[in-house]
Design a protein around this motif. Structure first.
Motif, PDB file in Angstrom:
ATOM      1  N   PRO A  89     -10.131 -35.065 -28.706  1.00 34.16           N
ATOM      2  CA  PRO A  89     -10.116 -34.178 -29.772  1.00 34.16           C
ATOM      3  C   PRO A  89     -11.268 -34.350 -30.808  1.00 34.16           C
ATOM      4  CG  PRO A  89      -7.928 -34.225 -29.260  1.00 34.16           C
ATOM      5  CD  PRO A  89      -8.646 -35.631 -28.743  1.00 34.16           C
ATOM      6  N   VAL A  90     -12.409 -33.569 -30.893  1.00 36.21           N
ATOM      7  CA  VAL A  90     -13.462 -33.642 -31.925  1.00 36.21           C
ATOM      8  C   VAL A  90     -13.707 -32.491 -32.726  1.00 36.21           C
ATOM      9  CG1 VAL A  90     -16.044 -34.397 -32.319  1.00 36.21           C
ATOM     10  CG2 VAL A  90     -14.501 -35.495 -30.544  1.00 36.21           C
ATOM     11  N   SER A  91     -12.927 -32.162 -33.753  1.00 34.54           N
ATOM     12  CA  SER A  91     -13.082 -30.834 -34.367  1.00 34.54           C
ATOM     13  C   SER A  91     -12.568 -30.978 -35.836  1.00 34.54           C
ATOM     14  CB  SER A  91     -12.200 -29.844 -33.576  1.00 34.54           C
ATOM     15  OG  SER A  91     -10.655 -30.260 -33.567  1.00 34.54           O
ATOM     16  N   ARG A  92     -12.549 -30.025 -36.598  1.00 32.24           N
ATOM     17  CA  ARG A  92     -11.900 -29.790 -37.844  1.00 32.24           C
ATOM     18  C   ARG A  92     -10.456 -29.926 -37.791  1.00 32.24           C
ATOM     19  NH1 ARG A  92     -15.952 -31.187 -39.704  1.00 32.24           N
ATOM     20  NH2 ARG A  92     -17.589 -29.999 -40.954  1.00 32.24           N
ATOM     21  N   GLN A  93      -9.931 -29.870 -36.519  1.00 32.20           N
ATOM     22  CA  GLN A  93      -8.530 -29.912 -36.594  1.00 32.20           C
ATOM     23  C   GLN A  93      -8.045 -31.426 -36.306  1.00 32.20           C
ATOM     24  OE1 GLN A  93      -9.697 -27.038 -34.901  1.00 32.20           O
ATOM     25  NE2 GLN A  93      -9.215 -26.360 -36.956  1.00 32.20           N
ATOM     26  N   ALA A  94      -9.083 -32.087 -35.809  1.00 31.83           N
ATOM     27  CA  ALA A  94      -9.001 -33.489 -35.513  1.00 31.83           C
ATOM     28  C   ALA A  94      -8.812 -34.565 -36.652  1.00 31.83           C
ATOM     29  CB  ALA A  94      -9.821 -34.076 -34.412  1.00 31.83           C
ATOM     30  N   LYS A  95      -8.208 -35.667 -36.533  1.00 32.35           N
ATOM     31  CA  LYS A  95      -8.367 -36.640 -37.661  1.00 32.35           C
ATOM     32  C   LYS A  95      -8.959 -38.135 -36.971  1.00 32.35           C
ATOM     33  CE  LYS A  95      -3.898 -34.542 -39.276  1.00 32.35           C
ATOM     34  NZ  LYS A  95      -2.484 -34.813 -39.920  1.00 32.35           N
ATOM     35  N   ALA A  96      -9.465 -38.662 -38.238  1.00 38.08           N
ATOM     36  CA  ALA A  96     -10.053 -40.087 -37.779  1.00 38.08           C
ATOM     37  C   ALA A  96      -9.521 -41.261 -38.820  1.00 38.08           C
ATOM     38  CB  ALA A  96     -11.582 -40.001 -37.770  1.00 38.08           C
ATOM     39  N   SER A 183       2.927 -41.734 -43.688  1.00 39.76           N
ATOM     40  CA  SER A 183       2.260 -42.062 -44.945  1.00 39.76           C
ATOM     41  C   SER A 183       0.819 -42.000 -44.763  1.00 39.76           C
ATOM     42  CB  SER A 183       2.802 -43.301 -45.278  1.00 39.76           C
ATOM     43  OG  SER A 183       2.304 -44.238 -44.615  1.00 39.76           O
ATOM     44  N   LEU A 184       0.028 -42.293 -43.750  1.00 38.02           N
ATOM     45  CA  LEU A 184      -1.345 -42.204 -43.549  1.00 38.02           C
ATOM     46  C   LEU A 184      -2.250 -40.930 -43.228  1.00 38.02           C
ATOM     47  CD1 LEU A 184      -1.712 -45.702 -41.499  1.00 38.02           C
ATOM     48  CD2 LEU A 184      -2.222 -45.354 -43.943  1.00 38.02           C
ATOM     49  N   GLY A 185      -1.011 -40.181 -43.041  1.00 36.01           N
ATOM     50  CA  GLY A 185      -1.750 -38.641 -42.544  1.00 36.01           C
ATOM     51  C   GLY A 185      -1.851 -38.401 -41.007  1.00 36.01           C
ATOM     52  N   GLY A 186      -1.442 -39.317 -40.632  1.00 34.43           N
ATOM     53  CA  GLY A 186      -1.865 -39.253 -38.915  1.00 34.43           C
ATOM     54  C   GLY A 186      -0.927 -38.234 -38.127  1.00 34.43           C
ATOM     55  N   PRO A 187      -1.059 -38.264 -37.024  1.00 33.66           N
ATOM     56  CA  PRO A 187      -1.523 -39.224 -36.014  1.00 33.66           C
ATOM     57  C   PRO A 187      -3.307 -38.975 -35.852  1.00 33.66           C
ATOM     58  CG  PRO A 187      -0.574 -37.584 -34.753  1.00 33.66           C
ATOM     59  CD  PRO A 187       0.014 -37.308 -36.217  1.00 33.66           C
ATOM     60  N   PHE A 188      -3.941 -40.107 -35.443  1.00 30.67           N
ATOM     61  CA  PHE A 188      -5.228 -39.940 -35.499  1.00 30.67           C
ATOM     62  C   PHE A 188      -5.862 -39.878 -33.964  1.00 30.67           C
ATOM     63  CE2 PHE A 188      -3.915 -42.327 -39.135  1.00 30.67           C
ATOM     64  CZ  PHE A 188      -4.727 -41.630 -40.137  1.00 30.67           C
ATOM     65  N   ASP A 189      -6.890 -39.077 -33.854  1.00 26.70           N
ATOM     66  CA  ASP A 189      -7.523 -38.969 -32.674  1.00 26.70           C
ATOM     67  C   ASP A 189      -8.649 -39.826 -32.317  1.00 26.70           C
ATOM     68  OD1 ASP A 189      -6.120 -36.084 -31.956  1.00 26.70           O
ATOM     69  OD2 ASP A 189      -6.826 -35.854 -33.813  1.00 26.70           O
ATOM     70  N   ALA A 190      -9.108 -40.465 -33.517  1.00 29.06           N
ATOM     71  CA  ALA A 190     -10.300 -41.404 -33.185  1.00 29.06           C
ATOM     72  C   ALA A 190     -10.093 -42.552 -34.367  1.00 29.06           C
ATOM     73  CB  ALA A 190     -11.729 -40.833 -33.619  1.00 29.06           C
ATOM     74  N   VAL A 191     -10.304 -43.729 -33.918  1.00 28.24           N
ATOM     75  CA  VAL A 191     -10.261 -44.798 -34.693  1.00 28.24           C
ATOM     76  C   VAL A 191     -11.409 -45.816 -34.848  1.00 28.24           C
ATOM     77  CG1 VAL A 191      -8.831 -46.828 -35.551  1.00 28.24           C
ATOM     78  CG2 VAL A 191      -7.789 -44.899 -34.299  1.00 28.24           C
ATOM     79  N   LEU A 192     -12.071 -46.266 -35.786  1.00 26.89           N
ATOM     80  CA  LEU A 192     -13.186 -46.951 -35.824  1.00 26.89           C
ATOM     81  C   LEU A 192     -12.751 -48.048 -36.648  1.00 26.89           C
ATOM     82  CD1 LEU A 192     -16.284 -47.690 -35.816  1.00 26.89           C
ATOM     83  CD2 LEU A 192     -16.403 -46.449 -37.973  1.00 26.89           C
ATOM     84  N   LEU A 193     -13.332 -49.242 -36.068  1.00 24.27           N
ATOM     85  CA  LEU A 193     -12.955 -50.797 -36.495  1.00 24.27           C
ATOM     86  C   LEU A 193     -14.264 -51.540 -36.381  1.00 24.27           C
ATOM     87  CD1 LEU A 193     -10.416 -50.101 -34.174  1.00 24.27           C
ATOM     88  CD2 LEU A 193      -9.571 -52.119 -35.495  1.00 24.27           C
ATOM     89  N   GLY A 194     -15.064 -51.485 -37.743  1.00 21.66           N
ATOM     90  CA  GLY A 194     -16.240 -52.005 -37.832  1.00 21.66           C
ATOM     91  C   GLY A 194     -16.213 -53.368 -38.547  1.00 21.66           C
ATOM     92  N   ASN A 195     -16.851 -54.189 -37.564  1.00 20.18           N
ATOM     93  CA  ASN A 195     -16.808 -55.630 -38.348  1.00 20.18           C
ATOM     94  C   ASN A 195     -15.478 -56.192 -38.675  1.00 20.18           C
ATOM     95  OD1 ASN A 195     -19.640 -55.752 -37.630  1.00 20.18           O
ATOM     96  ND2 ASN A 195     -20.263 -55.543 -39.901  1.00 20.18           N
ATOM     97  N   LEU A 196     -14.496 -55.741 -37.907  1.00 16.95           N
ATOM     98  CA  LEU A 196     -13.165 -55.909 -38.379  1.00 16.95           C
ATOM     99  C   LEU A 196     -12.294 -57.008 -37.480  1.00 16.95           C
ATOM    100  CD1 LEU A 196     -10.824 -55.645 -40.293  1.00 16.95           C
ATOM    101  CD2 LEU A 196     -10.051 -53.625 -38.954  1.00 16.95           C
ATOM    102  N   LEU A 197     -12.519 -56.958 -36.165  1.00 16.59           N
ATOM    103  CA  LEU A 197     -11.946 -57.641 -35.263  1.00 16.59           C
ATOM    104  C   LEU A 197     -11.941 -59.173 -35.451  1.00 16.59           C
ATOM    105  CD1 LEU A 197     -10.295 -57.215 -32.377  1.00 16.59           C
ATOM    106  CD2 LEU A 197     -12.737 -57.719 -31.201  1.00 16.59           C
ATOM    107  N   CYS A 198     -12.960 -59.811 -35.604  1.00 12.51           N
ATOM    108  CA  CYS A 198     -12.936 -61.142 -35.805  1.00 12.51           C
ATOM    109  C   CYS A 198     -12.951 -61.410 -37.293  1.00 12.51           C
ATOM    110  CB  CYS A 198     -14.438 -61.596 -35.289  1.00 12.51           C
ATOM    111  SG  CYS A 198     -15.827 -61.052 -36.221  1.00 12.51           S
TER     112      CYS A 198
END
Length: 251
Positions: A89-96, A183-198
């Protein structure tokens, strides 16, 4: 002009590592405290907002301003492109969800596409700065080091006019235990982890924690230099390919 340094001296609500309660500091290792320091906030504001055309000549020592710049914006754009390609889902109804959002550059960018964006970071100072950028009617400024102890002061943060400040929320949290979906406002349709994994103690725990926070068709994008350091992640938990000795690898 709203200057972070001046605000701190004037007793601003913006917390720094020095302003945090002793009990809070006791829960953080010395390596973690580096992300609470004022100079770290300035550095990340420069990374997230310092390549805007109106200020880039003050922050980047190069004539090639369009090369490998605006990393947070590019990460957000890549997440949207991957989501579209995957049929998520990629729209105004979707959450990231922007996990490890730092001062919010990618989070703000994602509001151009998603109806709600949640940015989470372990650093209280980073989250305070992101909220300051979102909520302040006056420009938020930062400084960059020129050399030695010489700084260029008063560089303003510019947000794209298409960014929706009303569609983003920021909160302090642990990437390995980010909280419950409600509490986070999800569920989320897209998640970004930038420079976090390591930079987390247990990457697999972090990945598992995302499952209950996401929708069945969600996409999760990892953008990482894979610069593993034992000060952040013990070697047995590194994701690496090849003939390394790590027990956990990402295929």
């Amino acid at each position: 002009t709203l200057d972070l340094g001046a605000l701190r001296k004037a007793g601003s609500p913006l917390p720094t590592w020095a302003d945090m309660p002793v009990t809070a500091l006791e829960d953080k290792d010395q390596e973690e405290l580096i992300y609470e320091r004022p100079e770290s906030v300035d550095q990340y504001l420069a990374l997230h907002f310092g390549q805007h055309p109106e200020v880039v000549r003050q922050t980047v020592r190069s004539e090639h301003f369009d090369f490998a710049l605006e990393f947070p914006k590019r990460c957000a754009e890549l997440l949207v492109a991957v989501a579209k390609e995957a049929g998520a889902p990629v729209s105004r109804q979707a959450k990231a969800l922007d996990l490890g959002c730092a001062v919010g550059g990618s989070s703000f960018e994602l509001t151009k596409t998603y109806g709600f964006v949640r940015g989470i970071d372990f650093s209280a100072s980073f989250i305070a700065a992101a909220k300051q950028v979102r909520d302040s009617s006056a420009p938020v400024t930062f400084r960059v080091k020129v050399e030695g102890d010489i700084y260029r002061e008063g560089i303003p943060v510019h947000l794209d006019p298409q960014v929706s400040r009303a569609r983003v929320e920021f909160s302090v949290g642990d990437a390995c235990q980010p909280g419950n979906v409600a509490s986070l406002g999800g569920p989320f349709d897209a998640v970004l982890l930038g420079n976090l994994l390591c930079r987390v103690p247990d990457p697999m725990e972090m990945i598992r924690a995302l499952v209950p926070l996401t929708t069945p068709r969600a996409v999760i994008l990892f953008v990482s230099p894979y610069s593993w350091l034992e000060m952040y992640t013990e070697k047995s938990r590194w994701f690496q390919q090849g003939n390394g000795s790590a027990e956990v690898r990402l295929e």
